[in-house]
Design an enzyme around this catalytic site. Structure first.
Site, PDB file in Angstrom:
ATOM      1  N   ASN A 103      -1.635  -3.638   7.372  1.00 34.71           N
ATOM      2  CA  ASN A 103      -0.888  -2.837   8.335  1.00 34.71           C
ATOM      3  C   ASN A 103      -1.572  -1.507   8.640  1.00 34.71           C
ATOM      4  O   ASN A 103      -1.812  -1.161   9.801  1.00 34.71           O
ATOM      5  CB  ASN A 103       0.538  -2.599   7.815  1.00 34.71           C
ATOM      6  CG  ASN A 103       1.291  -1.677   8.726  1.00 34.71           C
ATOM      7  OD1 ASN A 103       1.388  -1.921   9.922  1.00 34.71           O
ATOM      8  ND2 ASN A 103       1.788  -0.580   8.187  1.00 34.71           N
TER       9      ASN A 103
ATOM     10  N   LYS B 254       8.439   5.557  -5.804  1.00 34.06           N
ATOM     11  CA  LYS B 254       7.704   4.334  -5.489  1.00 34.06           C
ATOM     12  C   LYS B 254       8.347   3.186  -6.228  1.00 34.06           C
ATOM     13  O   LYS B 254       8.971   3.382  -7.278  1.00 34.06           O
ATOM     14  CB  LYS B 254       6.247   4.454  -5.947  1.00 34.06           C
ATOM     15  CG  LYS B 254       5.311   3.523  -5.215  1.00 34.06           C
ATOM     16  CD  LYS B 254       4.955   4.053  -3.839  1.00 34.06           C
ATOM     17  CE  LYS B 254       4.024   3.162  -3.073  1.00 34.06           C
ATOM     18  NZ  LYS B 254       3.521   3.835  -1.852  1.00 34.06           N
TER      19      LYS B 254
HETATM   20  P1  NAD Z   1      -1.202  -4.505   3.476  1.00 36.83           P
HETATM   21  O1  NAD Z   1      -0.695  -5.396   2.420  1.00 36.83           O
HETATM   22  O2  NAD Z   1      -0.683  -4.657   4.866  1.00 36.83           O
HETATM   23  O3  NAD Z   1      -2.808  -4.611   3.542  1.00 36.83           O
HETATM   24  C1  NAD Z   1      -3.660  -4.534   2.439  1.00 36.83           C
HETATM   25  C2  NAD Z   1      -5.028  -5.061   2.910  1.00 36.83           C
HETATM   26  O4  NAD Z   1      -5.995  -4.833   1.877  1.00 36.83           O
HETATM   27  C3  NAD Z   1      -5.047  -6.565   3.182  1.00 36.83           C
HETATM   28  O5  NAD Z   1      -5.813  -6.787   4.348  1.00 36.83           O
HETATM   29  C4  NAD Z   1      -5.771  -7.135   1.960  1.00 36.83           C
HETATM   30  O6  NAD Z   1      -6.404  -8.364   2.208  1.00 36.83           O
HETATM   31  C5  NAD Z   1      -6.766  -6.020   1.726  1.00 36.83           C
HETATM   32  N1  NAD Z   1      -7.395  -6.018   0.399  1.00 36.83           N
HETATM   33  C6  NAD Z   1      -6.816  -6.194  -0.818  1.00 36.83           C
HETATM   34  N2  NAD Z   1      -7.760  -6.113  -1.782  1.00 36.83           N
HETATM   35  C7  NAD Z   1      -8.945  -5.900  -1.152  1.00 36.83           C
HETATM   36  C8  NAD Z   1     -10.294  -5.715  -1.592  1.00 36.83           C
HETATM   37  N3  NAD Z   1     -10.607  -5.713  -2.878  1.00 36.83           N
HETATM   38  N4  NAD Z   1     -11.248  -5.504  -0.649  1.00 36.83           N
HETATM   39  C9  NAD Z   1     -10.944  -5.474   0.655  1.00 36.83           C
HETATM   40  N5  NAD Z   1      -9.702  -5.636   1.131  1.00 36.83           N
HETATM   41  C10 NAD Z   1      -8.719  -5.840   0.232  1.00 36.83           C
HETATM   42  O7  NAD Z   1      -0.978  -3.014   2.929  1.00 36.83           O
HETATM   43  P2  NAD Z   1      -0.889  -1.664   3.750  1.00 36.83           P
HETATM   44  O8  NAD Z   1       0.532  -1.361   3.969  1.00 36.83           O
HETATM   45  O9  NAD Z   1      -1.849  -1.674   4.896  1.00 36.83           O
HETATM   46  O10 NAD Z   1      -1.391  -0.647   2.635  1.00 36.83           O
HETATM   47  C11 NAD Z   1      -2.783  -0.472   2.346  1.00 36.83           C
HETATM   48  C12 NAD Z   1      -2.957   0.824   1.565  1.00 36.83           C
HETATM   49  O11 NAD Z   1      -2.419   1.900   2.332  1.00 36.83           O
HETATM   50  C13 NAD Z   1      -2.209   0.867   0.218  1.00 36.83           C
HETATM   51  O12 NAD Z   1      -2.930   1.679  -0.678  1.00 36.83           O
HETATM   52  C14 NAD Z   1      -0.909   1.559   0.580  1.00 36.83           C
HETATM   53  O13 NAD Z   1      -0.308   2.165  -0.540  1.00 36.83           O
HETATM   54  C15 NAD Z   1      -1.433   2.574   1.577  1.00 36.83           C
HETATM   55  N6  NAD Z   1      -0.416   3.108   2.469  1.00 36.83           N
HETATM   56  C16 NAD Z   1       0.287   2.288   3.303  1.00 36.83           C
HETATM   57  C17 NAD Z   1       1.262   2.842   4.133  1.00 36.83           C
HETATM   58  C18 NAD Z   1       2.035   2.013   5.113  1.00 36.83           C
HETATM   59  O14 NAD Z   1       2.793   2.599   5.892  1.00 36.83           O
HETATM   60  N7  NAD Z   1       1.885   0.723   5.142  1.00 36.83           N
HETATM   61  C19 NAD Z   1       1.496   4.222   4.094  1.00 36.83           C
HETATM   62  C20 NAD Z   1       0.737   5.019   3.260  1.00 36.83           C
HETATM   63  C21 NAD Z   1      -0.226   4.447   2.453  1.00 36.83           C
END
Ligand code: NAD
Length: 432
Positions: A224, A109
């Site tokens: 996302n 990471k």
């Molecule tokens: P992103 O940046 O696209 O979205 C994050 C979202 O969370 C945003 O809408 C933000 O406004 C919201 N957010 C932040 N703090 C918040 C709170 N306190 N309450 C409510 N909403 C809040 O990120 P992402 O890529 O969608 O990732 C989100 C989670 O999924 C992370 O934990 C990431 O590690 C995990 N993840 C993502 C992927 C991927 O392919 N993108 C894969 C596996 C895991």
């Protein structure tokens, strides 16, 4: 991140889960020793020339937790709260996750402590390129393969892949996944994490004889992972009654239309030529507005957590009234909160299984890049569904047979695989 566990405790929390699994499945000695520490941890400074001529230096990290099963694999996060402890914990979870779904990868990471929304598009590109230059020595298709995470998307991965090509003096598309399809990215990657989470929910719901149309869902986060989950779940008949983001939450008893909300956000994004959707879900009309964290306490069938780690913790877990939890984010439930949910009999579909869709399709991207093939999107989605069904059923069956939670079953499946590989590799690496 927010919540009650500070960052130092996040890694302790993860390690205590590991300790418990090692005891439960009798993993002692070499494998246990190796799994307690990351194998490589790099701290870097990323200098960025800002548009006004000033130089700003951002701290960054890349951690390879364990590479026994294959090269390190894991995303890069741009966020003001990023720190070494958090990146280490996330890399540990990646190692477990890749093993749970039987991918030939270890865990890695990376992250940069920055608020990317304060940067112009060019500053962001310089930061992405600078980060790659800083960690390039430990990257590569057989060493460590980054991907998107919070606040980094296909555009950012495209810049990073281009920078790595410059440094390598040639095309090395398999060094980074989650790229735009035009630059060798896999079709289906953008939606893969949300799609995968929906498959896991569907498989569980089918076992519980629960129909989508009779299931209400609240989703924390609208980034996302969350958006694609919301859109696909809505298409399948689940009733998405609430979604939130960092600025607020919205609710509708009849159900929300995730595409309509995203359409509105994207219209503003195109207008302002932005890399990120900066508008809140609260721009939606004709819906009830809630306080951001009220969403966590709604009486729904499924609470999907898709924002950040440690959102359900010791101090708010007793207010969580959902029938089941789906962890799309990494580590959204602290281990104390998890124990409480277990005592109350609330099933949790754990992150190390439920959010693996992204890394599985990243793996398909890496395979396509290495073989020079391009698979159609239907084939990718079919492979993803089959892959997740195989590995999820193993976890569900183990949970049933050993009368343990899905999380314990998934951890046992993953740690057992890594520990077995460590034993098979013999002793050479111990004298490195
Ligand atoms: P992103 O940046 O696209 O979205 C994050 C979202 O969370 C945003 O809408 C933000 O406004 C919201 N957010 C932040 N703090 C918040 C709170 N306190 N309450 C409510 N909403 C809040 O990120 P992402 O890529 O969608 O990732 C989100 C989670 O999924 C992370 O934990 C990431 O590690 C995990 N993840 C993502 C992927 C991927 O392919 N993108 C894969 C596996 C895991």
């Amino acid at each position: 991140m927010s919540g009650q566990t500070d960052h130092a405790n996040l890694f302790d929390d993860a390690r205590s889960r590991l300790e418990e699994v090692c005891q439960a499945i009798d993993i002692q000695g070499d494998a246990r020793e190796r799994l307690m520490q990351p194998s490589l941890s790099l701290q870097v400074s990323v200098p960025v020339r800002m548009d006004d001529g000033r130089l700003k230096v951002f701290p960054g990290w890349r951690v390879q937790y364990n590479t026994t099963l294959g090269p390190a694999k894991g995303g890069i996060r741009f966020h003001p709260d990023v720190n070494q402890e958090e990146v280490t914990t996330l890399s540990f979870w990646m190692a477990v996750k890749c093993a749970v779904v039987d991918l030939p990868y270890g865990g890695g990471k990376g992250g940069v402590k920055v608020d990317p929304k304060q940067l112009s598009k060019l500053e962001l590109e310089r930061l992405a390129r600078g980060y790659v230059r800083a960690i390039a020595d430990i990257m590569g298709p057989d060493r460590d393969i980054p991907a998107p995470d919070v606040n980094t998307n296909a555009t950012v991965m495209g810049w990073m892949a281009d920078e790595f090509d410059h440094l390598a003096r040639g095309k090395v598309p398999s060094a980074i996944t989650g790229k735009p399809p035009e630059l060798g990215g896999s079709l289906g990657r953008v939606a893969a994490t949300g799609r995968g989470a929906l498959h896991v929910l569907d498989l569980w719901a089918a076992r519980e004889k629960r129909k989508p149309e009779e299931t209400t869902v609240a989703i924390q986060g609208f980034g996302n992972a969350a958006y694609h989950f919301a859109r696909l779940a809505h298409d399948q008949g689940y009733r998405i009654v609430a979604v939130s983001d960092s600025k607020g939450a919205i609710y509708s008893e009849e159900g929300l239309d995730p595409d309509a909300i995203m359409e509105q956000k994207q219209r503003n994004m195109r207008l302002h030529e932005m890399v990120y959707c900066d508008d809140s879900v609260c721009i939606a009309e004709n819906v009830e507005k809630l306080d951001r964290d009220e969403l966590l306490t709604l009486e729904v069938d499924v609470l999907a957590l898709a924002a950040l780690e440690n959102q359900v913790h010791e101090d708010n877990v007793d207010r969580v009234k959902a029938g089941a939890l789906l962890e799309i984010a990494n580590g959204p439930v602290s281990s104390r909160a998890d124990e409480r949910l277990e005592e109350r009999g609330v099933p949790v579909l754990p992150d190390v299984l439920a959010n693996t869709g992204g890394v599985i399709v990243s793996y398909y991207e890496w395979v396509q890049n290495r073989s020079g093939e391009r698979w159609p999107e239907e084939e990718i989605n079919r492979r993803l569904a089959e892959h997740l069904e195989r590995q999820s059923e193993l976890v569900f069956e183990r949970a049933e047979q050993e009368e343990i939670s899905y999380r314990r079953a998934a951890y046992r499946q993953g740690i057992e695989r890594i520990a077995h590989a460590i034993e098979l590799r013999g002793n050479c690496q111990d004298s490195e």
